[in-house]
Design a protein around this motif. Sequence first.
Motif, PDB file in Angstrom:
ATOM      1  N   UNK A   2       0.833  -1.208   0.000  1.00  0.00           N
ATOM      2  CA  UNK A   2       0.000   0.000   0.000  1.00  0.00           C
ATOM      3  C   UNK A   2       0.864   1.254   0.000  1.00  0.00           C
ATOM      4  N   UNK A   3       0.199   2.384  -0.163  1.00  0.00           N
ATOM      5  CA  UNK A   3       0.883   3.663  -0.017  1.00  0.00           C
ATOM      6  C   UNK A   3       1.708   4.016  -1.234  1.00  0.00           C
ATOM      7  N   UNK A   4       2.557   5.001  -1.035  1.00  0.00           N
ATOM      8  CA  UNK A   4       3.424   5.487  -2.099  1.00  0.00           C
ATOM      9  C   UNK A   4       4.786   5.791  -1.508  1.00  0.00           C
ATOM     10  N   UNK A   5       5.758   6.067  -2.389  1.00  0.00           N
ATOM     11  CA  UNK A   5       7.106   6.371  -1.942  1.00  0.00           C
ATOM     12  C   UNK A   5       8.048   5.227  -2.257  1.00  0.00           C
ATOM     13  N   UNK A   6       9.136   5.181  -1.507  1.00  0.00           N
ATOM     14  CA  UNK A   6      10.135   4.147  -1.732  1.00  0.00           C
ATOM     15  C   UNK A   6       9.619   2.793  -1.239  1.00  0.00           C
ATOM     16  N   UNK A   7      10.366   1.741  -1.615  1.00  0.00           N
ATOM     17  CA  UNK A   7       9.981   0.392  -1.184  1.00  0.00           C
ATOM     18  C   UNK A   7      10.050   0.288   0.340  1.00  0.00           C
ATOM     19  N   UNK A   8      11.081   0.854   0.924  1.00  0.00           N
ATOM     20  CA  UNK A   8      11.197   0.807   2.385  1.00  0.00           C
ATOM     21  C   UNK A   8      10.031   1.542   3.035  1.00  0.00           C
ATOM     22  N   UNK A   9       9.658   2.692   2.470  1.00  0.00           N
ATOM     23  CA  UNK A   9       8.529   3.417   3.038  1.00  0.00           C
ATOM     24  C   UNK A   9       7.240   2.634   2.877  1.00  0.00           C
ATOM     25  N   UNK A  10       7.083   2.022   1.732  1.00  0.00           N
ATOM     26  CA  UNK A  10       5.867   1.231   1.531  1.00  0.00           C
ATOM     27  C   UNK A  10       5.852  -0.024   2.401  1.00  0.00           C
ATOM     28  N   UNK A  11       7.011  -0.599   2.664  1.00  0.00           N
ATOM     29  CA  UNK A  11       7.071  -1.726   3.604  1.00  0.00           C
ATOM     30  C   UNK A  11       6.626  -1.296   4.991  1.00  0.00           C
ATOM     31  N   UNK A  12       7.103  -0.160   5.422  1.00  0.00           N
ATOM     32  CA  UNK A  12       6.686   0.351   6.731  1.00  0.00           C
ATOM     33  C   UNK A  12       5.196   0.636   6.754  1.00  0.00           C
ATOM     34  N   UNK A  13       4.678   1.207   5.657  1.00  0.00           N
ATOM     35  CA  UNK A  13       3.243   1.454   5.599  1.00  0.00           C
ATOM     36  C   UNK A  13       2.455   0.146   5.625  1.00  0.00           C
ATOM     37  N   UNK A  14       2.983  -0.876   4.952  1.00  0.00           N
ATOM     38  CA  UNK A  14       2.301  -2.179   4.961  1.00  0.00           C
ATOM     39  C   UNK A  14       2.279  -2.777   6.357  1.00  0.00           C
ATOM     40  N   UNK A  15       3.371  -2.653   7.092  1.00  0.00           N
ATOM     41  CA  UNK A  15       3.398  -3.186   8.468  1.00  0.00           C
ATOM     42  C   UNK A  15       2.414  -2.440   9.353  1.00  0.00           C
ATOM     43  N   UNK A  16       2.354  -1.123   9.196  1.00  0.00           N
ATOM     44  CA  UNK A  16       1.393  -0.350   9.981  1.00  0.00           C
ATOM     45  C   UNK A  16      -0.028  -0.739   9.625  1.00  0.00           C
TER      46      UNK A  16
END
Length: 518
Positions: free
Chosen positions: A206-220
Amino acid sequence: MNGIYEEIRLALHGIWQRRWLALAVAWSIAALGWLVIAFIPNSYESKARIFVEQDNVLSTQIGVTRQEQRANLARVRQTLASTSNLEQVIRQTDLANAATTDAQISSMASSLRDNVTVTAEQDPNRIGEPGNTFEITTSWGSPAMAQQINQKLIDVFLETNLAGSRAEATQSVEFLDRQIAEREQQLQQLEERRSLFESQFSGVLPGSGTVSQRLNQARVELRNVESDLAAAQSALQAVQAQISSTSPTVNTPGVYLPGGAAGPASARLNALESQLADLRARGLRDAHPDVEALRRQIPAARAAARGEGGGGGRTAGGTTSANPLYISLRSMLTDRQSQVAALTSRRNQLRQALEGLSQSNASDPSSLAEQQAVERDYQALQTQYNQLVADRERVRLRGDVATETDSSTFQVVNPPSMPSAPAAPHRPLLLVLVLIAAIAGGIGAAFAKSQLQTTYATAQRLAKSTGLPVLGAISEIVRSTDHGLRRQQLHRFAGASAALFGVFGLLMVAEFIQRGLA
């Protein structure tokens, strides 16, 4: 006191006795000194003042700071007498007749730089800071040439400064255009690599941005989904428990209907049962105060409905109908099951995506690290690109202000002056000083000669020097023929002395005549 007077009188007597030596030394010193002064070349100074205006409304609006304005003033002072400007001055004046090659022009420009002085006057409004007015001083052997050099220096500076401002702005914009084009090409390459990697997870993460940012968004989001799923499962269990304790149908007992119609007690009973069904449909349990109040009122209302009679009425028999509470609870059960199924599906999807990325990172950690490096490079290049675009617009605006609105206004306050007298050397003063030195040298030579010779002017000085008593002194007897001879010698001495002062006067007159002719 008498002793001092006696010494002075004896010294003057010794000098007078050797007056011809003093005159000869004075003539020698004067002639040599005046000859040296005659060979000193004249230097004429031409002065001019220009005013450089750096402050205007547009310069302030586009962000030209006070420090930048001071730097521009310092650049003006340095470029006024630069080598390139001086070489152009030589080519455009009569100095070009004496310099035909580039080497000669460069050498003459170096010597001319020592004769040109640019000073910044003090700013009256800011103590300790140079002002906007500059004084240009040019020294040369000819007054007309000094003025010509000064005028050409100002003309060349005005031309080169205006042209230089336009050329500098154009070159700066061209340089920034090249840098922007390079950054844009690099950004396109990184965007291709970035989009290729993100396309693998665009439908999962989900979300947008870098893969790391999207990984963090997915965990949240996974934590939020699990929390919502737990709440939905709890609500589903509550609805299931309530359905199990609720009968699908409801029995309505017979009631007395006066005159063949339902009485007010029956209407009240129906209203209470309808309210109870509505509260249970909203998910309220039996422990809720409103539900308990309705349940306490329904038995009394049912008894009142049975006992209602009179007036030729009749008693209606009891019926069995669908329980509205049960129907509402079944609808709620369907909604809760759909919600739990959707949340469970989303949770499983997020878990699967995170586990897949974790396994990919564990098996090939360099791939994710490479993509993160690509993302960092992309963000850095994007920042540089935006900064360069902003700088280009600012430089272009400053160039337009400098070339179209005259942000730097050059005004000649005092045009180059025509010197009427040489600034150096100061010949009248030097002639006077040489004359004084000649007289002092002659007197000094005569006095030194009198001190070196062992002659005594008086009997007392002889006695004092030898320490012996002087028995007597014989006075000089001057004959009439000697008086005439001494008178002639005195006339010759006076004439020679007058000639010295006469030559001095002629030299002074010649100097002022030369100044007038210049």
